[in-house]
Every structure is written in C-alpha cells, then in structure tokens.
Write a protein that holds these residues in place. Structure first.
Motif, short mmCIF file in Angstrom:
data_model
loop_
_atom_site.label_atom_id
_atom_site.label_comp_id
_atom_site.label_asym_id
_atom_site.label_seq_id
_atom_site.Cartn_x
_atom_site.Cartn_y
_atom_site.Cartn_z
N PHE A 135 5.28 55.18 24.48
CA PHE A 135 5.20 53.87 23.83
C PHE A 135 3.93 53.21 24.32
CE2 PHE A 135 9.77 54.62 23.76
CZ PHE A 135 10.11 54.24 22.48
N VAL A 155 15.95 49.62 23.70
CA VAL A 155 15.53 50.01 25.05
C VAL A 155 15.37 48.76 25.92
CG1 VAL A 155 13.67 51.03 26.38
CG2 VAL A 155 14.45 52.14 24.30
N LEU A 194 8.16 53.26 29.90
CA LEU A 194 8.05 53.44 28.45
C LEU A 194 6.67 53.99 28.09
CD1 LEU A 194 9.98 50.28 27.34
CD2 LEU A 194 10.73 52.65 27.27
N ALA A 248 15.97 55.33 24.61
CA ALA A 248 15.16 55.43 23.40
C ALA A 248 15.81 56.40 22.43
CB ALA A 248 13.75 55.89 23.74
N VAL A 275 10.19 59.59 17.86
CA VAL A 275 10.84 58.42 17.29
C VAL A 275 10.23 58.14 15.92
CG1 VAL A 275 11.13 55.92 17.52
CG2 VAL A 275 11.39 57.39 19.52
N VAL A 326 14.40 50.82 18.12
CA VAL A 326 14.32 51.55 19.38
C VAL A 326 13.79 50.65 20.49
CG1 VAL A 326 13.19 53.46 20.59
CG2 VAL A 326 14.09 53.79 18.28
N ILE A 327 12.70 49.96 20.21
CA ILE A 327 12.12 49.09 21.25
C ILE A 327 13.14 48.04 21.69
CG2 ILE A 327 10.50 47.18 21.54
CD1 ILE A 327 8.95 49.50 21.94
#
Ligand code: ADP
Ligand code: MG
Length: 627
Positions: free
Chosen positions: A520, A551, A515, A572, A539, A547-548
């Motif tokens: 990220f 994922v 990530l 993502a 994003v 999203v986090i």
C-alpha cells in the motif's frame, strides 16, 4: 432534548454555586474507586469539569500521549479566588450538597474527587482560573501533591489545568500504562465522546503535534444540526450527511431518545462507532448496544457494526450514575423500556429511509456478483500480476494435476472412510485434489466434487486465503512473478483520496509501515485525508477503499504493537475478499477453486478457520442405505 437535566448545560442548576466540602455522610455514599488510572481518565475528568462550568470552547493539548502533559483550557465560569484551594480538597464540590442531590444530578461531576486525585498523581499540576466577577486570575501549583498556595495571575475568564508528568511518583502505575498509541486512541475516544455528547461546544484536540480532532460548533444550531456537525468532525462529513436522524419518546417510561443512525457504508468491524449516551454521559451498555446491532441486522453482514449515536434522556431520578468510579456505566430503572425504545426507533428510522431492498443503498461494501472478466477490466494495469488481484483468475486456468498429500480436514474423513487412490501421497505440502465446481449453497459455500465425495468450500475463507498468500508472496507461483507478494504493486492511475475519521487517521499512523511493506503506497495529506497511490497486486482496485478502511479499523494501535506482521496481511485479505452472501457465477467459483488449489496452505483461512470440509461419497451412500 431538554437541556436542563443534561450535565454541563449552561442552564443547569450548578451554575455559580460555591464549592463546599461534602458532609462525611454524603461522601461515604459516593462510589469510591480509583478514577485516575490512565491519562485518558484524567482528560475525561478535566473535560467534564470544563463542560460543567458551561464552557463554550475547549482546547486540549497532549504531549507524549498524556504522560508528559495534559492541558485543558476552557472559557467556562471559572473558580473564584477564595475557592481555589477548596477545589483541591477531597469531596469538595460545587455540584452536590445533599444526598438527595445524587438522585437529580444535572452535572457530570459530583464527587469532588477528581482535582485532588489528579494533583496527587501528577508530578506537577497548575490550575489558572478566573471567574466572571474577578479582574485578576488565580494560580495554584502542586508539586507531587503539595501546593505552593494561591497567587494572582493573568487570564481571561475561564480555567486552564495543566498536568505534567503523570504518575511520576508511581513507577508501578507508569509501567502498567498501555503503549503510547493505545493511550492516544483512548484520549481521542474521550475527546470525541465529549464532542458527540455536547456538539454545541467547540473542542480542539492537539496531540503530539497533530490535530486529530477539531470541532467548531456553529452555536445557533439546534439538536439535529449540531449532532450532524459533531458526527462530521468525529467521523466524516460524508458519514454525517448520510446518517438518518431519529427521535422518539416513551411517555410511560419517561424516556427520550434521539440521535443519528449511520448508513451501512459507514459500518466497521468493531463496535467503536456505536456511541451511547444517557443524560449526556457516554456509557457502555451491552444491552443497548445489542439493541442497536439488532436493528441493523438486515443491513449489515455479521461482524459489522453500525455507526450510531444514540442519546437517551431519562428523569435524573430514573438513573443511577453512581455505580462506577469512572461513571462509564449507569443503571437504568427500566432497562427493558430503553432497550425496546432504541430498537424500535432505529428499525423505523432505517426502514423509513431506505424502503425496498435494504442493501440497495450500500455502495462500497456489497459488490455486484463477481465475474472475473469484469474484475479484469476494472483494474488498472497491475505490475507483475496477471491473474487478477481478486484471486479469481480467469477461467482459462487449466485444471492442475494434483498428486500430493491431503490436509487435515480431508484427511480426517479419509481416515474414516476407505483409502482413496486419487489422494496419492508424495511427501510435499498439503495440497488439494482437483475439485469440480457444482454450484453455490446459501450464497456462502461453493459445492464441489472431489475424488472422494462432496466438498463444501467457504467462499469467503477460501478467497481470504488466496489473497493473503498473494500479499505475502507465498503460494506455488510466487517464483513466477504471478504473485510476488509485496513486489506485486499496482499503481493507481489516479490517486484515491479517502477522508479518514479521527480514529482511522490515528490507526494509519500506527500501521503505515506494515501496510507499506505489503504494497500500500499511501500518505496522509493534512490530518484526515489519505492519498493512496498504489495497492498490492492482490487487492482489486475496486475494493481499495473497503480494504483500506477495513484494515484501519482492524489494526488498532494496540494490535499493531502486539501482533505479528502478517496481521496486516490477514486483515487486508479479509476485507479484500468476496463475502458471505455474495452470489458468485460459475466462472468466479471455478476460478476461486483453481486459485485455492495453488495455495501453500489451502485448508485454512488466515484466521485459522477451515476453508473447506468434505462429506465422503461413502457417507452419502450409507445415508441412502446403498451401502
Ligand atoms: P466535581 O467535579 O466532582 O465537583 P472536581 O474535583 O472535579 O469535583 O472539582 C472540584 C470543584 O472545582 C468543582 O465542583 C468545581 O466547582 C471546581 N472546578 C473544577 N474544574 C473547574 C473548571 N474547569 N471550571 C470551573 N470550576 C471548576
Ligand atoms: Mg469533576
């Protein structure tokens, strides 16, 4: 919920019975099978023993995902010195004496198989125990299954079992074990099931220097309050607060049911949060799990699964727990009654709580109709990404002039119909012809007009493709700095703090590296708080949490170990994209078509499904018999 019939209840009938070897006849009727196939299975047996012994506090220590060491300490009633050796004999148990007892079990254990099997599988096992009536504790040690005999030791009342070097003598078995991360996840699952099954007991799990689960029971709390505390420890305080309590009985079928139904916001893309218990045992039952999913049908998108803890109680004689060696499946005498009780109760609980539009209470997952302009202002300044991280670029984007070969889906219909002059071939990648936006269908597809007919674009798949290519820095503008993949990072003005549940936190540790490469920028802060400082430019900041979490649900340790790098990007992109069911306005749809046209591979989503299909004008004419 009655406690007398629940395994491990302090008031259960097994309290203080002596350990005895089961008569041959009884032993023969017990579902045979290898119980100890992995470290998590060892932990499950040891936890069940601690709960059966009436422990109030349990501490678990794990090293090297359980291969090096699994240790369970409890403050239960212990084993009297003279019975310690017996506990390690096959089919010796204090919990079952006669065949009839199999029909009314009030304990987790009943086979008397676990301790001998674990002692045989471990390089070294040490059990230290002291019963309430003794002043000194006893210690017994096994090396490769051979005991050194019992000797006195010091310990408070209770039992500690330490298992070292599991499968030391079985290299084949060791080689088959899943990776460390997968095993840690399985261990966490076993421990969290124990917390949800017995939330009135405290349980602490330390695993390779971390504390993935820590549950402090406030003992004076009853059913609902205790379960909420369990939910809070296993998932998050917010999830516990948002969940709806339910309780029901079916007297005819002699079924009891209670539990907590999570809010739609706490749903995830795997079934991991559907936790079912029958008489206190975690069970995997497809039918019951389906009943739960059905109850949430109006509340969740397809592919989402709710957080639900449902505890069924049935008279012990109405359930057969003796059909599976690891006791993870049970057979109910009346499965249909259980199915309908679960479904009905959940539906009532959900509609009672959230009358009106079911999706009203959803805060994170359902977004307002996308307007590219809104999204522009919602986002903090993004470094190097001027088009809007949602992939819905401002309308201003001019119609690109396209003259490149067509992709598979259109090619097929082209082949069937007459050749189309507008699809000129020049030998470079498969791009789209210009598409004119017409409208939206079923809140799922964008209807567009292409040079040869009608084109239906799957709005989710198309957006997924756009975000995915931006994340990976692909696409026709990657050189221009508009979407430079992981280089396009948008720092957040304020770091976003996300409370993770135990599994999400474990998954973060496994996926952090990938990530990070996608853009990220986050770190764990304590055990269970993720501090997010920056996002990939592709994003939208407003989608960061969705999203986090998405994922972290998708990227289980198994998957991270097995799959390629772009799995993280696909995940993502999936969670950061407009959904099916979302109303899109004209500008958003036009922008999405323009963005899709710029993609390197516009014809399929990252999972390989088509993003669009075409119905040729010729076909339409033919249907109307105009041709
Ligand atoms: P089972 O649980 O099926 O009876 P086990 O092999 O797991 O079989 O355990 C054998 C016996 O050892 C149990 O019946 C119980 O009397 C005793 N025992 C095992 N673990 C504990 C513990 N943590 N505390 C008290 N007694 C225990
Ligand atoms: Mg046992």
């Amino acid at each position: 919920m009655t406690s007398a019939a629940m395994p491990g209840s302090t008031s259960g009938s097994t309290s203080g019975r002596p350990i005895r070897e089961l008569p041959e006849r009884v032993a023969a009727q017990i579902a045979a099978g290898e119980v100890i196939e992995r470290p998590a299975a060892v932990l499950k047996e040891l936890l069940e023993n601690a709960l059966d012994a009436g422990a109030e506090r349990i501490a678990v220590e794990i090293e090297a995902a359980g291969r090096e060491r699994i240790c369970v300490h409890d403050d239960g009633r212990g084993i009297p010195a003279e019975q310690v050796t017996l506990a390690f004999r096959r089919h010796a148990t204090s919990k079952l004496a006669r065949v009839d007892d199999l029909g009314r079990l009030s304990s987790y254990g009943f086979r008397g198989e676990a301790l001998p099997a674990i002692a045989a599988a471990a390089g070294r096992l040490r059990l230290t125990t002291r019963s309430g009536s003794e002043r000194t504790a006893s210690l017994i040690e096994f090396e490769r299954g051979l005991s050194s005999g019992v000797r006195p030791a010091a310990r408070a009342v209770g039992t500690s079992v330490e298992v070292h070097d599991l499968f030391a003598g079985q290299p084949a078995r060791r080689a088959f074990l899943a990776g460390a991360r997968a095993e840690r996840a399985a261990i966490l699952r076993v421990a969290s099931d124990a917390v949800l099954a017995s939330p009135a007991r405290s349980l602490r799990l330390s695993s390779d220097g971390r504390r993935p689960l820590e549950h402090q029971a406030a003992s004076e709390l009853g059913g609902e309050a205790a379960l909420r505390e369990g939910l809070s420890s296993v998932f998050s305080p917010q999830a516990a607060e948002r969940a709806v309590w339910f309780e029901a009985r079916s007297d005819r079928a002699e079924l009891g049911l209670d539990g907590l139904a999570g809010a739609p916001d706490d749903a995830r893309r795997t079934r991991d949060r559907i936790r079912l218990f029958v008489n206190g045992r975690p069970v995997h039952d497809r039918r019951l799990s389906f009943a739960v999913q059905e109850a949430y049908r109006d509340w969740l998108d397809s592919g989402e699964f709710p957080l639900v803890v449902a505890r069924l109680t049935v008279p012990p004689e109405a359930v057969d727990v003796n059909i599976h060696p690891a006791k993870t499946e049970v057979k109910l005498r009346d499965p249909a009654a259980a199915f309908s009780l679960v479904g009905r109760t959940l539906r009532e609980a959900l509609s009672g709580e959230r009358s009106g539009s079911p999706r009203r209470l959803r805060t994170g997952a359902v977004r307002a109709p996308v307007r590219s302009a809104d999204l522009q202002t919602e986002r903090p300044a993004a470094a190097g990404d001027a088009t809007g991280g949602t992939g819905l670029a401002p309308e201003a984007a001019a119609m690109p002039r396209m003259a490149v070969p067509v992709g598979e889906h259109i090619r097929r219909s082209v082949a069937e119909a007459a050749p189309l002059p507008s699809f000129a071939a020049d030998g470079s990648g498969a791009a789209l012809p210009p598409l004119r936006m017409v409208g939206q269908l079923h809140r799922t597809f964008i209807i567009a007009e292409g040079p040869s007919g009608l084109v239906l674009v799957d709005q989710h798949g198309a957006h997924e493709r756009v975000v995915y290519e931006r994340l990976l820095g692909l696409g026709r503008e990657s050189g221009s700095g508009v979407s430079a993949g992981s280089a396009a990072i948008q720092p957040l003005l304020e770091p976003l703090l996300l409370a993770l549940d135990a599994e999400e936190s474990a998954n973060w540790s496994a996926a952090a590296d990938r990530l990070g490469r996608l853009g990220f920028d986050a770190e764990l802060f304590g055990e269970r708080t993720l501090r997010l400082r920056a996002l990939p430019g592709a994003v939208a900041a407003a989608d960061a949490e969705t999203v986090i979490r998405g994922v972290l649900t998708d990227l289980t340790p198994e998957r991270v170990e097995l799959e390629r790098f772009d799995r993280a990007a696909a995940s993502a992109a999936c969670h950061g994209s407009v959904r099916r069911g979302q109303v899109l306005d004209t500008a958003a749809m036009t922008a999405l078509l323009r963005d899709l046209e710029r993609c390197e591979n516009p014809h399929s989503c990252p999972h390989g499904r088509p993003t669009l299909i075409e119905i040729s004008a010729d076909d339409v004419l033919r249907e109307f018999r105009r041709k």
